[in-house]
Design a protein around this motif. Sequence first.
Motif, PDB file in Angstrom:
ATOM      1  N   GLU A  35     -22.256 -42.133 -46.063  1.00  0.00           N
ATOM      2  CA  GLU A  35     -22.425 -41.754 -44.647  1.00  0.00           C
ATOM      3  C   GLU A  35     -21.072 -41.710 -43.953  1.00  0.00           C
ATOM      4  O   GLU A  35     -20.771 -40.775 -43.210  1.00  0.00           O
ATOM      5  N   TYR A  36     -20.270 -42.737 -44.218  1.00  0.00           N
ATOM      6  CA  TYR A  36     -18.932 -42.804 -43.610  1.00  0.00           C
ATOM      7  C   TYR A  36     -18.092 -41.598 -44.053  1.00  0.00           C
ATOM      8  O   TYR A  36     -17.452 -40.941 -43.226  1.00  0.00           O
ATOM      9  N   LYS A  37     -18.105 -41.328 -45.349  1.00  0.00           N
ATOM     10  CA  LYS A  37     -17.280 -40.231 -45.871  1.00  0.00           C
ATOM     11  C   LYS A  37     -17.762 -38.877 -45.358  1.00  0.00           C
ATOM     12  O   LYS A  37     -16.968 -37.984 -45.092  1.00  0.00           O
ATOM     13  N   PHE A  38     -19.094 -38.745 -45.232  1.00  0.00           N
ATOM     14  CA  PHE A  38     -19.636 -37.486 -44.717  1.00  0.00           C
ATOM     15  C   PHE A  38     -19.157 -37.266 -43.281  1.00  0.00           C
ATOM     16  O   PHE A  38     -18.697 -36.184 -42.925  1.00  0.00           O
ATOM     17  N   THR A  39     -19.238 -38.307 -42.468  1.00  0.00           N
ATOM     18  CA  THR A  39     -18.826 -38.220 -41.062  1.00  0.00           C
ATOM     19  C   THR A  39     -17.325 -37.975 -40.933  1.00  0.00           C
ATOM     20  O   THR A  39     -16.875 -37.223 -40.079  1.00  0.00           O
ATOM     21  N   ASN A  40     -16.566 -38.641 -41.796  1.00  0.00           N
ATOM     22  CA  ASN A  40     -15.098 -38.587 -41.666  1.00  0.00           C
ATOM     23  C   ASN A  40     -14.420 -37.629 -42.648  1.00  0.00           C
ATOM     24  O   ASN A  40     -13.196 -37.630 -42.773  1.00  0.00           O
ATOM     25  N   HIS A  41     -15.245 -36.817 -43.322  1.00  0.00           N
ATOM     26  CA  HIS A  41     -14.728 -35.826 -44.276  1.00  0.00           C
ATOM     27  C   HIS A  41     -13.845 -36.444 -45.361  1.00  0.00           C
ATOM     28  O   HIS A  41     -12.798 -35.892 -45.706  1.00  0.00           O
ATOM     29  N   GLY A  42     -14.283 -37.587 -45.881  1.00  0.00           N
ATOM     30  CA  GLY A  42     -13.522 -38.252 -46.947  1.00  0.00           C
ATOM     31  C   GLY A  42     -13.930 -37.733 -48.323  1.00  0.00           C
ATOM     32  O   GLY A  42     -15.029 -37.195 -48.494  1.00  0.00           O
ATOM     33  N   GLU A  43     -13.025 -37.878 -49.271  1.00  0.00           N
ATOM     34  CA  GLU A  43     -13.323 -37.480 -50.660  1.00  0.00           C
ATOM     35  C   GLU A  43     -14.225 -38.527 -51.311  1.00  0.00           C
ATOM     36  O   GLU A  43     -14.004 -39.732 -51.129  1.00  0.00           O
ATOM     37  N   ILE A  44     -15.205 -38.069 -52.093  1.00  0.00           N
ATOM     38  CA  ILE A  44     -16.065 -39.025 -52.810  1.00  0.00           C
ATOM     39  C   ILE A  44     -15.235 -39.833 -53.798  1.00  0.00           C
ATOM     40  O   ILE A  44     -15.313 -41.062 -53.853  1.00  0.00           O
ATOM     41  N   PHE A  45     -14.453 -39.140 -54.599  1.00  0.00           N
ATOM     42  CA  PHE A  45     -13.671 -39.803 -55.643  1.00  0.00           C
ATOM     43  C   PHE A  45     -12.391 -40.371 -55.046  1.00  0.00           C
ATOM     44  O   PHE A  45     -11.576 -39.633 -54.480  1.00  0.00           O
ATOM     45  N   ASP A  46     -12.239 -41.674 -55.184  1.00  0.00           N
ATOM     46  CA  ASP A  46     -11.040 -42.348 -54.698  1.00  0.00           C
ATOM     47  C   ASP A  46     -10.425 -43.095 -55.891  1.00  0.00           C
ATOM     48  O   ASP A  46     -10.752 -44.260 -56.152  1.00  0.00           O
ATOM     49  N   PRO A  47      -9.545 -42.413 -56.653  1.00  0.00           N
ATOM     50  CA  PRO A  47      -9.011 -43.023 -57.879  1.00  0.00           C
ATOM     51  C   PRO A  47      -8.245 -44.317 -57.646  1.00  0.00           C
ATOM     52  O   PRO A  47      -8.289 -45.226 -58.468  1.00  0.00           O
ATOM     53  N   LYS A  48      -7.567 -44.402 -56.490  1.00  0.00           N
ATOM     54  CA  LYS A  48      -6.793 -45.622 -56.184  1.00  0.00           C
ATOM     55  C   LYS A  48      -7.753 -46.810 -56.044  1.00  0.00           C
ATOM     56  O   LYS A  48      -7.519 -47.882 -56.599  1.00  0.00           O
TER      57      LYS A  48
END
Length: 97
Positions: A35-48
């Motif tokens: 939900e957070y990523k959808f709202t804030n346009h974040g990438e699903i994959f966060d390798p770090k």
Amino acid sequence: MAKSIEEIRVRIDEVDTEMRALFEERLDLVYQVAEYKFTNHGEIFDPKREAEVVKKNTEKLENADYKKYYTEFIHAVMDQSKRVQQAYIDEQDTKKV
Ligand SMILES: O=C(O)C(=O)C[C@]1(C(=O)O)C=C[C@@H](O)C=C1
């Protein structure tokens, strides 16, 4: 005396019960991340972040012989987490059209 296979399996069943509940709780949290990523346009994959999760957990293993198995396990868990997030985001995108 060594435990019988039935006794060992009783404990395996108990561990599976705990892991199932924790897996569900983890996926509930992952939905919140989605939900957070959808709202804030974040990438699903966060390798770090994935590397951090693997590192801090493998470092704390009591049995270092399990490291390679645990590493694969936690990667598999995070793979399912990404599937759940993708499914959530696809659902939101479908609603928009
Ligand atoms: O923490 C995040 O950003 C998540 O999306 C959760 C999570 C995980 O399951 O731990 C899943 C995918 C990311 O690549 C990193 C971590």
